[in-house]
Design a protein around this motif. Structure first.
Motif, mmCIF file in Angstrom:
data_model
loop_
_atom_site.group_PDB
_atom_site.id
_atom_site.type_symbol
_atom_site.label_atom_id
_atom_site.label_comp_id
_atom_site.label_asym_id
_atom_site.label_seq_id
_atom_site.Cartn_x
_atom_site.Cartn_y
_atom_site.Cartn_z
ATOM 1 N N PHE A 44 13.029 -50.914 11.587
ATOM 2 C CA PHE A 44 11.667 -50.997 11.089
ATOM 3 C C PHE A 44 11.377 -50.043 9.929
ATOM 4 O O PHE A 44 10.874 -50.461 8.892
ATOM 5 N N ARG A 45 11.696 -48.738 10.103
ATOM 6 C CA ARG A 45 11.314 -47.789 9.068
ATOM 7 C C ARG A 45 12.168 -47.916 7.817
ATOM 8 O O ARG A 45 11.650 -47.859 6.698
ATOM 9 N N ALA A 46 13.488 -48.070 7.974
ATOM 10 C CA ALA A 46 14.345 -48.202 6.791
ATOM 11 C C ALA A 46 14.027 -49.466 5.989
ATOM 12 O O ALA A 46 13.894 -49.400 4.762
ATOM 13 N N PRO A 47 13.867 -50.641 6.619
ATOM 14 C CA PRO A 47 13.468 -51.827 5.842
ATOM 15 C C PRO A 47 12.115 -51.661 5.163
ATOM 16 O O PRO A 47 11.906 -52.156 4.049
ATOM 17 N N ALA A 48 11.185 -50.956 5.824
ATOM 18 C CA ALA A 48 9.873 -50.743 5.220
ATOM 19 C C ALA A 48 9.981 -49.893 3.965
ATOM 20 O O ALA A 48 9.239 -50.089 2.991
ATOM 21 N N GLU A 49 10.914 -48.949 3.951
ATOM 22 C CA GLU A 49 11.094 -48.100 2.765
ATOM 23 C C GLU A 49 11.681 -48.890 1.603
ATOM 24 O O GLU A 49 11.390 -48.606 0.433
ATOM 25 N N ARG A 50 12.495 -49.897 1.928
ATOM 26 C CA ARG A 50 13.098 -50.695 0.862
ATOM 27 C C ARG A 50 12.072 -51.599 0.170
ATOM 28 O O ARG A 50 12.279 -52.014 -0.957
ATOM 29 N N HIS A 51 10.985 -51.900 0.875
ATOM 30 C CA HIS A 51 9.917 -52.724 0.291
ATOM 31 C C HIS A 51 8.585 -52.026 0.572
ATOM 32 O O HIS A 51 7.757 -52.517 1.349
ATOM 33 N N PRO A 52 8.384 -50.875 -0.051
ATOM 34 C CA PRO A 52 7.241 -50.038 0.333
ATOM 35 C C PRO A 52 5.917 -50.512 -0.256
ATOM 36 O O PRO A 52 5.868 -51.133 -1.328
ATOM 37 N N VAL A 53 4.859 -50.206 0.475
ATOM 38 C CA VAL A 53 3.507 -50.350 -0.061
ATOM 39 C C VAL A 53 3.141 -49.059 -0.795
ATOM 40 O O VAL A 53 2.588 -49.062 -1.885
ATOM 41 N N ASP A 54 3.468 -47.930 -0.159
ATOM 42 C CA ASP A 54 3.281 -46.612 -0.767
ATOM 43 C C ASP A 54 4.604 -45.873 -0.621
ATOM 44 O O ASP A 54 4.926 -45.382 0.455
ATOM 45 N N GLN A 55 5.377 -45.820 -1.683
ATOM 46 C CA GLN A 55 6.754 -45.321 -1.604
ATOM 47 C C GLN A 55 6.821 -43.886 -1.129
ATOM 48 O O GLN A 55 7.685 -43.522 -0.337
ATOM 49 N N TYR A 56 5.902 -43.043 -1.582
ATOM 50 C CA TYR A 56 5.986 -41.624 -1.223
ATOM 51 C C TYR A 56 5.854 -41.421 0.280
ATOM 52 O O TYR A 56 6.672 -40.774 0.904
ATOM 53 N N PHE A 57 4.839 -42.048 0.875
ATOM 54 C CA PHE A 57 4.598 -41.821 2.291
ATOM 55 C C PHE A 57 5.664 -42.466 3.163
ATOM 56 O O PHE A 57 6.052 -41.924 4.194
ATOM 57 N N VAL A 58 6.149 -43.635 2.779
ATOM 58 C CA VAL A 58 7.183 -44.300 3.572
ATOM 59 C C VAL A 58 8.475 -43.518 3.520
ATOM 60 O O VAL A 58 9.158 -43.309 4.515
ATOM 61 N N LEU A 59 8.863 -43.050 2.313
ATOM 62 C CA LEU A 59 10.093 -42.277 2.181
ATOM 63 C C LEU A 59 10.021 -40.998 2.995
ATOM 64 O O LEU A 59 10.962 -40.618 3.682
ATOM 65 N N THR A 60 8.885 -40.312 2.902
ATOM 66 C CA THR A 60 8.711 -39.087 3.687
ATOM 67 C C THR A 60 8.796 -39.386 5.172
ATOM 68 O O THR A 60 9.420 -38.646 5.938
ATOM 69 N N ASP A 61 8.208 -40.472 5.587
ATOM 70 C CA ASP A 61 8.188 -40.818 7.002
ATOM 71 C C ASP A 61 9.593 -41.086 7.544
ATOM 72 O O ASP A 61 9.996 -40.511 8.547
#
Length: 251
Positions: A44-61
């Motif tokens: 869930f989290r890694a795929p979400a980072e590959r197609h982010p809505v907000d890249q900064y927050f997803v990457l940090t998460d």
């Protein structure tokens, strides 16, 4: 026909499993939570980072979660050492439960062997599973993770060093419990020794051996830890034998 009796070695092992069932249940629950969290990162989290809505927050998460899991898994050995020194060995020597077992045709060496076997099997299997899943997730999702392999939160849980550290923790806790014969002091000493070992073997290897790579470091650290484990166990059995012989002669 006569029924087959349990072997002398099997009896104390079954007693150990019954006595420490809550600890085994807790270990099983920890494994489920840790594996579930790692799979959540991968699915869930890694795929979400590959197609982010907000890249900064997803990457940090995703990195914060993975780093947190790596830290937790790398310090499992310290908790194992504390439990071994206090509950598995120290408390039974302190309360006299061990001496009661020795009067029922169970020698001190067999008693300690049963303790170690019953604990080592689930600990080894569980830490191996955690290491394999962690390494798989970290390798597969490397494109969205910024942590370097030499950082301790990756180096320790992602290879056989994690299993060797857990076995060393078991041995350190055993030696502390036998040497001190009291639960709380054994807990403190075993946890401190294992924490120091984890810190030393998990430190940033780029500062020590800049030309080394993941597997040479893993195999070197694992070999040294297993050698220390064997020495600690030999010392524990020797010390237990000497103490019980002295007490037996005094009686």
């Amino acid at each position: 026909m006569t029924t087959l009796a349990l072997s002398p070695t099997a009896r104390p092992q079954r007693a150990v499993l019954r006595l420490h069932r809550p600890a085994l249940t807790l270990w099983g629950a920890f494994l489920l939570l840790a594996v579930g969290a790692l799979l959540w990162v991968h699915l869930f989290r890694a795929p979400a980072e590959r197609h982010p809505v907000d890249q900064y927050f997803v990457l940090t998460d995703v990195n914060n979660v993975m780093n947190f899991l790596g830290d937790v898994l790398s310090y499992v050995s310290t908790a194992v050492a504390a439990w071994t020194g206090s509950a598995l060995i120290g408390r039974e020597l302190e309360s006299g439960t061990a001496r009661l077992a020795w009067t029922q045709s169970v020698t001190p060496a067999r008693w300690l062997t049963a303790k170690l076997t019953a604990a080592a099997l689930p600990l080894t299997a569980g830490s191996t599973l955690l290491g394999l899943v962690f390494a798989w997730v970290w390798t597969t999702d490397q494109d969205v993770l910024v942590t370097n392999w030499s950082w301790d939160r990756v180096l320790v849980p992602a290879g056989p060093m994690s299993v060797a550290l857990v076995l060393f923790a078991l041995a350190a806790g055993t030696l502390a419990g036998v040497a001190l014969g009291r639960a709380l002091p054994a807990l403190a000493v075993a946890a401190a020794v294992t924490y120091a070992a984890r810190y030393f073997f998990g430190r940033t290897w780029d500062d020590i051996w800049p030309d080394r790579h993941f597997w040479p470091v893993q195999l070197t650290a694992t070999a040294v830890l297993l050698a220390l484990t064997a020495l600690a166990l030999a010392a524990a059995f020797t010390l237990l034998g000497r103490r019980t012989n002295i007490k037996g002669a005094a009686v």
